[in-house]
Design an enzyme around this catalytic site. Structure first.
Site, short mmCIF file in Angstrom:
data_model
loop_
_atom_site.label_atom_id
_atom_site.label_comp_id
_atom_site.label_asym_id
_atom_site.label_seq_id
_atom_site.Cartn_x
_atom_site.Cartn_y
_atom_site.Cartn_z
N LYS A 127 45.59 38.43 40.66
CA LYS A 127 44.06 38.33 40.98
C LYS A 127 43.55 39.81 40.62
O LYS A 127 42.27 39.76 40.39
CB LYS A 127 44.20 38.03 42.64
CG LYS A 127 44.98 39.11 43.55
CD LYS A 127 44.94 38.57 44.87
CE LYS A 127 45.77 39.50 46.05
NZ LYS A 127 46.95 39.08 45.62
N ASN A 150 39.31 43.67 47.43
CA ASN A 150 40.62 44.02 47.62
C ASN A 150 41.08 44.81 46.32
O ASN A 150 42.14 45.60 46.24
CB ASN A 150 41.70 42.88 47.58
CG ASN A 150 42.79 43.59 48.25
OD1 ASN A 150 43.05 44.03 49.17
ND2 ASN A 150 44.10 42.91 47.34
N HIS A 196 54.11 37.95 51.98
CA HIS A 196 53.35 38.07 53.19
C HIS A 196 53.73 37.24 54.26
O HIS A 196 52.99 37.15 55.17
CB HIS A 196 51.99 38.30 53.01
CG HIS A 196 51.51 39.39 51.94
ND1 HIS A 196 52.02 40.48 51.84
CD2 HIS A 196 50.72 39.12 50.87
CE1 HIS A 196 51.67 41.28 50.76
NE2 HIS A 196 50.76 40.39 50.19
#
Length: 475
Positions: A127, A150, A196
């Site tokens: 990403k 981010n 995660h």
């Protein structure tokens, strides 16, 4: 900065004073909110105080007065258990939001015709590269593109909103967990693999968080989805069946009858139903390997959805300078090339680098993820030797035992020195020393960027001739 005026004259708690938390506090203060900021880390508090951000120990406050809790994405929202301040907010009916939600509400408050374009990018891997690549293409095409989220700049530190701007935002699962109002003109999902899981209560929670990027899309919006794994294939079919946003499928594995494909580096546009060869990604030297072909296909599809010309998009692809810490060629010593892939914090990310090079002197280790490096076993025959650092060294040694040559070096500096000596003495032409850790960095470094910067500094100190052309994430 994007001032947040929604809470003007009201008390707002901000918890977590890293990059995004500081940006949120500044934006709220500029919007005349009464900011009460806190972080358990003394150094973070000192930095905020030096910037004039009001500090207040949120553990001792009366929460009935707060209009919202602005939570940094790194703070647990639901799993493994809600942070104590999240529980306080819930008990007093104080809404919990993140910086992306504040941004989304600010956009939604603008007149429809005066809103900027929003391009959101998520996925387990790729990403950051795709976000930077889309931003690069838009800028090369003369568009006012602002890149953040981010990656690099916190979203609320980006220049103010206006109708002709394009905000290109990397969105993590942590950020998406805190989003309700975000509507992307173009949303991009690259891939989904386990990551995660402790923060999302398992794979379903992780996938559900990623899917939030599509929640508010309407007819006229576009969802770009790479369909190279079973999770994204299911998501693409589900979105297409709902018939809201237009769905564009992309792939670096399959020649799509309708969509965008990048097969063996050849980019094909079949959005109109007939495949047209756009160009050869061999002309884009900073985008090697199948994973980067997927990134390029997704970026191309997103920019086509925004109405840009195919030729201009491809031309911009070939001038992309690359991304720091992602297969970044950083130096050369006596013919030995050094590649910084510090951003590969899990096995799936490291796999992409190992696929790109037929033989490497591999530096791996740090804080291991649950899967370790066992998923990389099909690529162990590409290892001239592995150099194992950090907490993962012993576990990785067990996995490699009898399958590949390895050495426990513990530190990054020792790994680089050993790898250089072995590569220099190998007699191979232009051998490659690859830092692709398949681990988080927190045992020895602040973050993957600090680890990658240390790698580059050590190479330079050893006499490395710097060859990097990468784009800094902070750019």
């Amino acid at each position: 900065m994007i001032p947040i005026t929604e809470y003007a004259g009201r008390d707002v708690a901000v918890y977590g004073l890293g990059r995004t938390g500081l940006a949120a506090a500044r934006a709220l203060k500029a919007g005349r909110a009464r900011v009460h900021a806190w972080d358990d880390n003394e150094a973070s508090r000192a930095k905020a105080e030096a910037e004039g951000i009001p500090l207040s120990d949120l553990n001792k406050r009366d929460w009935q007065s707060f209009a919202a809790l602005v939570l940094s994405p790194g703070i647990p929202l639901t799993h493994p258990q809600p942070h104590r301040l999240v529980r306080l907010a819930q008990m007093t009916n104080v809404p919990v939001v993140g910086d992306i939600e504040l941004f989304a509400r600010a956009v939604q408050s603008m007149p429809q015709r005066g809103r900027p374009k929003i391009i959101g990018i998520t996925g387990t891997n790729g990403k950051s590269t795709t976000t930077a690549l889309i931003g690069h293409i838009l800028k090369e095409c003369g568009i006012d593109a602002r890149v953040g989220g981010n990656i690099g700049t916190g979203v609320l530190d980006l220049p103010p909103l206006h109708a002709n701007a394009y905000y290109v935002l990397e969105l993590s699962s942590y950020q998406l967990d805190l989003v309700k109002s975000l509507r992307c003109d173009v949303s991009v999902m690259l891939n989904v693999s386990p990551d995660h899981l402790d923060r999302h209560g398992g794979m379903k929670g992780y996938v559900d968080a990623k899917k939030r990027i599509f929640n508010n899309q309407q007819p006229g919006d576009t969802a770009v989805i790479a369909v190279d794994d079973m999770y994204t294939q299911s998501i693409a079919m589900d979105l297409a069946s709902r018939g809201r946003a237009r769905v564009i499928q992309v792939s670096s594995e399959f020649a799509l009858g309708r969509g965008v494909s990048a097969i063996d580096g050849k980019l094909f546009d079949s959005l109109a139903g007939n495949a047209v060869r756009v160009g050869d990604l061999a002309g884009a030297p900073t985008l090697p390997g199948r994973h980067n072909y997927q990134n390029a296909a997704a970026a191309y599809a997103a920019c086509r959805a925004l109405g840009l010309d195919a030729g201009r998009i491809f031309g911009a692809l070939t001038t992309f300078p690359g991304l720091a810490h992602r297969m970044e060629q950083v130096g050369q010593i006596d013919g030995v090339r050094f590649v910084n892939d510090s951003k590969a914090t899990n096995a799936q990310a490291a796999e992409q680098a190992l696929r790109a090079y037929p033989r490497v002197y591999w530096i791996a280790g740090g804080v291991p993820k649950a899967e370790g490096i066992e998923p990389l076993s099909p690529f162990f025959d590409r290892l001239a030797k592995a150099y194992l650092i950090g907490e993962a060294a012993d576990a990785f040694a067990k996995t490699l035992d009898g399958k590949a040559d390895y050495k426990r070096t513990k530190t990054l500096e020792a790994a680089i020195s050993s790898a250089l000596e072995d590569a220099r003495n190998s007699g191979e032409e232009n051998p490659i020393v690859l830092l692709s850790p398949a681990c988080a960095s927190f045992d020895q470094f602040k973050d993957f960027e600090a680890r990658g910067d240390a790698f580059k500094t050590i190479v330079a100190d050893l006499g490395g001739q710097i060859v990097s052309r990468s784009l800094k994430e902070t750019a």
